[in-house]
Enzyme design. Structure first.
Site, PDB file in Angstrom:
ATOM      1  N   ILE A 138      37.352  41.777  35.138  1.00  0.00           N
ATOM      2  CA  ILE A 138      37.104  42.998  35.237  1.00  0.00           C
ATOM      3  C   ILE A 138      37.695  43.932  34.289  1.00  0.00           C
ATOM      4  O   ILE A 138      39.017  43.673  33.913  1.00  0.00           O
ATOM      5  CB  ILE A 138      37.830  43.510  36.873  1.00  0.00           C
ATOM      6  N   LYS A 207      51.105  42.596  38.541  1.00  0.00           N
ATOM      7  CA  LYS A 207      50.122  43.270  37.983  1.00  0.00           C
ATOM      8  C   LYS A 207      50.245  44.792  38.440  1.00  0.00           C
ATOM      9  O   LYS A 207      49.732  45.663  37.524  1.00  0.00           O
ATOM     10  CB  LYS A 207      48.636  42.961  39.014  1.00  0.00           C
TER      11      LYS A 207
END
Length: 430
Positions: A138, A207
């Site tokens: 992504i 993340k």
């Protein structure tokens, strides 16, 4: 015009992702050369097991001496996909010192030492790119770092771990228990033999630290991220969520305070309304919802892991770094000028769903409501079911601070009429 001298690329690690990077470099060589402006040559591959057969890779390129490889001095780009803190950290800084730019997929290292790595890259006039470190294929880091550089991002809310989303989705759609859903994820290859990093939220927290740092131009380390796993989520929690028109996801949430003076980053299970776009993210897919002043609401969706998807992000960075190399420039580095303080979890304000096991007798609801009121937590709805002297009491609150909710729960546990606190779930995305 095409430059004839190739850009030399070294690959650190040749596992699931590394082997895909090497394959794509070979099969798409002409396209990569056209996009970069020069051919790309795989100049060396550092591995731990040199005797393993690696299809499409010249055995003469394989070495176990990663340090010697990055010290060669003729490399243009080093791709690091070995993961972990060491030796990755030392190898990356050594690569900078010997003239190479770096493309990395190492979320753990970037979350822990991103500032030092950026400083080393800047000191040596080299690039550090890491699109593959968050959400696989992504495109997310580059939009945050470049496309939204002129905007003010206020919130990043996302599903950034495919393993946990697969497990929770199975629990939601089939009624499976946690262990049953985990076993299926393991059998299908979505979960590791030791799934701790995923199900306890460590992967998502790394993340979240990276995303918060980029979104808010502030240094956010892994230690700054509040983390809760999803192993305690039960079928009863999903039943309650459905009654509220919600489902449950493990979310990474990075947001500015309402006054803009601080930021928070957190990972935990949460109920989200079925009307929210993230509620429809199924299986092992990832999705990230970004809210900003000018752009409004943006959603990024796709496969968040796997060899080919992650390699796609690595190769995208390789093209960008290669172009910079030919142009004698570097791309954007660390942007931490805002230097906003990172607030504690206690200052986070959201709604809550609390399930209590209580005695089924008059006055219990009044006692519980009094405790909420004494701690400044306003009740939105209450649902009670009783049988044989025992009862289940479900309370959904209005927005309150996590500290206020924590004090409320502590006081509830001291009531003689409260047998136990069955579950506490935050409600997000409203």
């Amino acid at each position: 015009m095409m430059r004839t001298r190739p850009l030399k690329v070294a690959l650190l690690g040749c596992g699931v992702v590394g082997s895909e990077v090497a394959r794509i470099m070979t099969t798409h060589a002409d396209d990569l050369a056209a996009r970069i402006g020069a051919p790309v040559e795989l100049a060396g591959v550092a591995v731990r097991r040199p005797d393993k057969v690696r299809e499409g890779i010249d055995p003469a390129l394989v070495t176990t001496d990663a340090t010697a490889l990055v010290k060669r001095g003729d490399l243009d780009i080093v791709v690091e996909v070995i993961g972990g803190i060491e030796p990755a950290r030392t190898l990356i800084t050594t690569a900078f010192e010997h003239g190479a730019s770096v493309v990395s997929a190492n979320k753990a290292l970037l979350a822990q030492d991103g500032a030092a790595l950026h400083a080393a890259a800047e000191q040596n006039g080299r690039d550090l790119y890491y699109e593959a470190a968050v959400a696989g294929a992504i495109p997310l880091i580059r939009p945050l770092r470049e496309s939204l550089a002129g905007d003010k991002v206020n919130r990043v809310l996302g599903i950034v771990n495919g393993t946990t989303n697969f497990i929770l989705d199975k629990m939601d759609t089939t009624g499976a228990g946690y262990q049953e859903a985990l076993d299926e994820a393991t059998a299908l290859g979505y979960a590791e033999a030791d799934p701790t990093a995923d199900v306890e939220g460590f992967d998502a927290a790394a993340k979240a630290a990276i995303l918060a740092g980029i979104a808010f131009h502030t240094r956010v380390r892994l230690d700054d991220v509040h983390r809760e796993g999803m192993t305690e989520v039960t079928a009863a929690d999903f039943a309650s969520a459905k009654e509220m028109g919600c489902t449950i996801k493990l979310l990474a949430i990075c947001e500015r305070a309402e006054d803009g003076a601080s930021v928070t980053a957190r990972v935990h299970p949460a109920m989200i309304p079925l009307s929210h776009p993230l509620a429809s993210v199924r299986g092992a897919y990832n999705a990230v919802f970004v809210e900003s002043d000018a752009s409004g609401q943006l959603m990024f969706y796709g496969p968040g892991a796997g060899g080919a998807p992650t390699a796609s992000a690595v190769l995208g960075d390789l093209v960008a770094v290669g172009r910079n190399r030919l142009g004698g420039t570097t791309g954007p580095g660390e942007s931490a000028y805002a230097a906003l303080p990172v607030s504690s979890m206690g200052e986070v304000v959201t709604r809550y769903h609390i399930s209590l096991d209580v005695a089924d007798k008059p006055g219990v609801l009044a006692q519980v409501a009094t405790v909420f009121a004494e701690h400044g937590v306003s009740i939105d709805t209450v649902r009670q079911q009783g049988k044989d002297g025992e009862a289940s009491l479900v309370v959904v609150t209005h927005r309150a601070s996590d500290a206020a909710l924590g004090g409320t729960v502590e006081a509830l546990r001291k009531l003689d009429t409260v047998r136990g606190v069955a579950s506490i779930m935050r409600v997000e995305g409203e």
